[in-house]
Design an enzyme around this catalytic site. Sequence first.
Site, PDB file in Angstrom:
ATOM      1  N   ASP A  82      40.802 -36.416 -98.781  1.00 52.67           N
ATOM      2  CA  ASP A  82      41.674 -36.554 -97.614  1.00 52.67           C
ATOM      3  C   ASP A  82      42.257 -37.979 -97.591  1.00 52.67           C
ATOM      4  O   ASP A  82      41.504 -38.955 -97.706  1.00 52.67           O
ATOM      5  CB  ASP A  82      40.814 -36.297 -96.362  1.00 52.67           C
ATOM      6  CG  ASP A  82      41.629 -36.182 -95.093  1.00 52.67           C
ATOM      7  OD1 ASP A  82      42.803 -35.791 -95.171  1.00 52.67           O
ATOM      8  OD2 ASP A  82      41.062 -36.466 -94.012  1.00 52.67           O
ATOM      9  N   ASP A 104      48.213 -39.991-100.110  1.00 49.06           N
ATOM     10  CA  ASP A 104      48.915 -40.427 -98.903  1.00 49.06           C
ATOM     11  C   ASP A 104      49.515 -41.805 -99.133  1.00 49.06           C
ATOM     12  O   ASP A 104      48.849 -42.832 -98.988  1.00 49.06           O
ATOM     13  CB  ASP A 104      47.943 -40.455 -97.718  1.00 49.06           C
ATOM     14  CG  ASP A 104      48.619 -40.966 -96.445  1.00 49.06           C
ATOM     15  OD1 ASP A 104      49.847 -41.217 -96.486  1.00 49.06           O
ATOM     16  OD2 ASP A 104      47.932 -41.122 -95.431  1.00 49.06           O
ATOM     17  N   GLU A 134      52.327 -36.633 -98.243  1.00 49.88           N
ATOM     18  CA  GLU A 134      52.705 -36.817 -96.828  1.00 49.88           C
ATOM     19  C   GLU A 134      54.024 -37.566 -96.759  1.00 49.88           C
ATOM     20  O   GLU A 134      54.215 -38.585 -97.428  1.00 49.88           O
ATOM     21  CB  GLU A 134      51.627 -37.585 -96.060  1.00 49.88           C
ATOM     22  CG  GLU A 134      52.035 -37.851 -94.597  1.00 49.88           C
ATOM     23  CD  GLU A 134      50.870 -38.348 -93.725  1.00 49.88           C
ATOM     24  OE1 GLU A 134      49.719 -37.904 -93.935  1.00 49.88           O
ATOM     25  OE2 GLU A 134      51.129 -39.183 -92.828  1.00 49.88           O
ATOM     26  N   HIS A 178      46.016 -38.952 -85.410  1.00 50.39           N
ATOM     27  CA  HIS A 178      44.578 -38.865 -85.678  1.00 50.39           C
ATOM     28  C   HIS A 178      43.748 -39.423 -84.521  1.00 50.39           C
ATOM     29  O   HIS A 178      44.115 -40.434 -83.926  1.00 50.39           O
ATOM     30  CB  HIS A 178      44.229 -39.670 -86.932  1.00 50.39           C
ATOM     31  CG  HIS A 178      44.874 -39.149 -88.175  1.00 50.39           C
ATOM     32  ND1 HIS A 178      46.018 -39.698 -88.712  1.00 50.39           N
ATOM     33  CD2 HIS A 178      44.554 -38.124 -88.986  1.00 50.39           C
ATOM     34  CE1 HIS A 178      46.354 -39.044 -89.807  1.00 50.39           C
ATOM     35  NE2 HIS A 178      45.483 -38.083 -90.000  1.00 50.39           N
ATOM     36  N   HIS A 208      48.146 -32.733 -89.678  1.00 44.24           N
ATOM     37  CA  HIS A 208      46.990 -33.623 -89.503  1.00 44.24           C
ATOM     38  C   HIS A 208      46.777 -33.848 -88.010  1.00 44.24           C
ATOM     39  O   HIS A 208      47.679 -33.628 -87.201  1.00 44.24           O
ATOM     40  CB  HIS A 208      47.239 -34.954 -90.205  1.00 44.24           C
ATOM     41  CG  HIS A 208      47.029 -34.877 -91.687  1.00 44.24           C
ATOM     42  ND1 HIS A 208      46.049 -35.587 -92.341  1.00 44.24           N
ATOM     43  CD2 HIS A 208      47.651 -34.145 -92.626  1.00 44.24           C
ATOM     44  CE1 HIS A 208      46.091 -35.301 -93.628  1.00 44.24           C
ATOM     45  NE2 HIS A 208      47.067 -34.423 -93.839  1.00 44.24           N
ATOM     46  N   ASN A 230      44.111 -30.074 -90.332  1.00 43.96           N
ATOM     47  CA  ASN A 230      42.997 -31.004 -90.534  1.00 43.96           C
ATOM     48  C   ASN A 230      42.301 -31.290 -89.207  1.00 43.96           C
ATOM     49  O   ASN A 230      42.953 -31.632 -88.225  1.00 43.96           O
ATOM     50  CB  ASN A 230      43.534 -32.326 -91.077  1.00 43.96           C
ATOM     51  CG  ASN A 230      43.892 -32.245 -92.545  1.00 43.96           C
ATOM     52  OD1 ASN A 230      44.155 -31.171 -93.066  1.00 43.96           O
ATOM     53  ND2 ASN A 230      43.894 -33.376 -93.201  1.00 43.96           N
ATOM     54  N   VAL A 231      40.983 -31.172 -89.240  1.00 41.85           N
ATOM     55  CA  VAL A 231      40.198 -31.416 -88.023  1.00 41.85           C
ATOM     56  C   VAL A 231      39.008 -32.298 -88.375  1.00 41.85           C
ATOM     57  O   VAL A 231      38.243 -31.982 -89.292  1.00 41.85           O
ATOM     58  CB  VAL A 231      39.667 -30.082 -87.427  1.00 41.85           C
ATOM     59  CG1 VAL A 231      38.897 -30.351 -86.148  1.00 41.85           C
ATOM     60  CG2 VAL A 231      40.814 -29.107 -87.163  1.00 41.85           C
ATOM     61  N   THR A 233      37.817 -35.377 -85.674  1.00 40.96           N
ATOM     62  CA  THR A 233      37.251 -35.979 -84.460  1.00 40.96           C
ATOM     63  C   THR A 233      36.522 -34.962 -83.572  1.00 40.96           C
ATOM     64  O   THR A 233      35.375 -35.188 -83.175  1.00 40.96           O
ATOM     65  CB  THR A 233      38.379 -36.650 -83.645  1.00 40.96           C
ATOM     66  OG1 THR A 233      39.050 -37.570 -84.513  1.00 40.96           O
ATOM     67  CG2 THR A 233      37.839 -37.395 -82.444  1.00 40.96           C
TER      68      THR A 233
END
Length: 294
Positions: A82, A104, A134, A178, A208, A230-231, A233
């Site tokens: 990631d 990225d 990205e 994020h 994201h 994307n997960v 937190t």
Amino acid sequence: MFQSMKNMLFDADKRKYAVMAINCVNMEQAMAIISAAQEEHSPVIINISPRQMKTHGTPEIIAPMVAKMAEGVNVPVALNLDHGQEYDDVIRVIKAGFTSVMIDASACEYEENINRTRLIASIAHENGLSVEGELGHVGSAVEGDSEKLDLYTNPEQAKDFVQRTNIDCLAVAIGTAHGNYPHNMTPRLDFQRLKELKDILQMPLVLHGGSGAGEENIKRAVACGINKINVCTDLFQCGRKAMVEAAAEKLEIDYMDFQIAGQNAMKLFIKDYMRMIGSSGKYYFESSRTREFD
Ligand code: 13P
């Protein structure tokens, strides 16, 4: 089944659903993720970032562990770097046995982003890995980046970017960021832009910052063409909360029970999220043959 993201995202694009990409730093999280996927008949992507690799889960340990767990289930499981930024990190995870990388370079100038992404895409493809790039920049929620329109992805530029880099999927900036949003606010997403991106690119798109974005936003984003979410937190907070509660209930809690409290809570969270984004029930296997539900 341990595999790259390519086929699973191709299927998600074709059948209009999204696959969770979940940050994972240890065995308990990997077990929560893979058992949730198995029970939901859902594909899943396991993500680990360079920072997480450095502080907790080294790729040389995570990769064989995830591969072993994935071999034991009959749903597709990918292991993805990631937000890879350093060339050395990418080479390291390829050697360690990851099935996918994200490069990225979205904080770089446009041509530099292209050069870095194209190089990594060619190396990763030669080694059988899928590649995510990205364009635009998905920043930090606490910094208010979700509202900075100049960071959003430009559809015309995205077309040029994809053609020149040969990536398999693209992370787009459309209003998520994020981490936790300030004051628990729900972000406003630019769905018009997302639709334009999907129309022009006709390929798997990635969102994201899947935490705290709100159920309505997430469902609409999937309907408009997002295929990977994307997960991190929310999942980490869910695991921590369950562990804190378990310890508060019984201070002398057994160490394993303490870990399992977090694992079980994360598994339930993941199963619910998979249902929300439509990946549940997409893979059904008889012996080793795939049969699609619909
Ligand atoms: P969240 O921590 O906001 O869920 O974002 C995760 C992410 O996008 C990882 O790449």
